[in-house]
Design an enzyme around this catalytic site. Structure first.
Site, PDB file in Angstrom:
ATOM      1  CE1 TYR A 138      -3.104   3.003   0.457  1.00 22.21           C
ATOM      2  CE2 TYR A 138      -3.820   2.050   2.534  1.00 22.21           C
ATOM      3  CZ  TYR A 138      -3.952   3.005   1.559  1.00 22.21           C
ATOM      4  OH  TYR A 138      -4.935   3.973   1.679  1.00 22.21           O
ATOM      5  CE  LYS A 166      -6.264   1.271  -1.281  1.00 20.89           C
ATOM      6  NZ  LYS A 166      -5.888   2.679  -1.120  1.00 20.89           N
TER       7      LYS A 166
END
Length: 304
Positions: A138, A166
């Site tokens: 992330y 992400k």
């Protein structure tokens, strides 16, 4: 690795509280059912939108347990498991794997800025606690305080469970870089809601976003139009989404408090407020909620 299960619109799941401010299993399940009925691809549970840094390990387990009980096996579930220490993160990773999630994800440790080898060690330790589960990096430098780099990604690619990123940094160029480095079967999810169209255009596998859950119809419409080759129409939907986001951000209360109030107004979903120190809505914010609700419904009708 089946990249198809990550291709689509994946709302970031909101924290659902009871009237006393505790995690509500019933309200958690109600939101999961609502989003399943809207036709989204999956859910991203326990991230920024889930107010994870203000919750205990036990609370985060309760949220994921109830999401999985309601929609596990029906939607792709990505569980964000990062805490600001390795042991708690590993505990959540083991728990998520035990529930059968599709992937786990983690931001880098915040506050102390670790060197790249320290971040890699942290992520690999989390991944090792869920050895049979996909791992997604992330990247959200504006909140985490550190950025993913090509060299750090190359180090993480030595871990065969690392299947994607992400990407919530603002430059769409980053999506292109991670996709180019990772290859055609590497998952890169567009993070900033305001740029889903441009993210898809430059190679994003799909999208994960904090405002998706309050207006999933519009993000699903972008997906439909973009892959039908109607990019100009997709951009028109994106522009309307951006206007709605700007208006929601004009409230004094936190954005997630605004969106929960909109969901209550539109669908009767009572998800509670937000957890302190996030500011809840003021009396004056009711006007913003009303306007944004009308904007969302008007956009849905316009682009039906």
């Amino acid at each position: 690795m089946d990249i198809k299960k990550y291709q689509g619109v994946i709302p970031a799941f909101y924290a659902c509280y009871d009237d006393a401010g505790s995690i509500s299993p019933e309200r958690t399940r109600a939101l999961a059912r609502h989003l399943l009925d809207k036709g989204v691809k999956g859910l991203y549970v326990g991230g920024s939108s889930g107010e994870c840094i203000y919750q205990s390990v036990a609370e985060r387990k309760v949220v994921l347990e109830n999401v999985m009980a309601e929609v596990g096996g029906k939607l792709t579930i990505i569980a964000h498991v990062a805490c600001n220490n390795t042991a708690d993160s590993q505990e959540l990773a083991r728990h998520a794997e035990g529930l059968g999630v599709d992937a786990i994800a983690a931001i880098p440790p915040i506050y102390f800025h670790l060197p790249p080898y320290g971040i890699a060690g942290y992520w690999n330790d989390i991944s090792a606690a869920a050895p049979s589960t996909d791992f997604i990096i992330y990247n959200i430098p504006q909140l985490a305080g550190v950025s993913l780099t090509p060299s750090l990604l190359a180090e993480m690619q030595k871990n065969p469970k690392v299947i994607g990123v992400k990407n919530s940094s603002m430059p769409t160029q980053d999506i292109q870089m991670w996709k180019d480095q990772g290859g055609s079967n590497f998952v890169v999810m567009n993070g900033p809601d305001e740029q889903l169209v441009s993210g898809l255009a430059i190679g994003a596998t799909g999208g994960i976003g904090g405002t998706y859950a309050v207006m999933p119809e519009l993000f699903l419409k972008i997906w439909e139009l973009f892959y039908a080759g109607k990019v100009e129409k997709a951009a028109a939907v994106q522009n309307e989404i951006c206007r709605i986001i700007y208006k929601m951000c004009s409230a004094k209360g936190n954005l997630y408090a605004v969106m929960k109030a909109i969901l209550k107004k539109q669908y009767g979903l009572n998800l509670g407020g937000v957890r302190a120190p996030l500011p809840n809505l003021t009396e004056a914010d009711s006007a913003v909620v009303h306007v944004c609700s009308d904007m969302i419904q008007a956009a849905i009708q316009k682009f039906r």
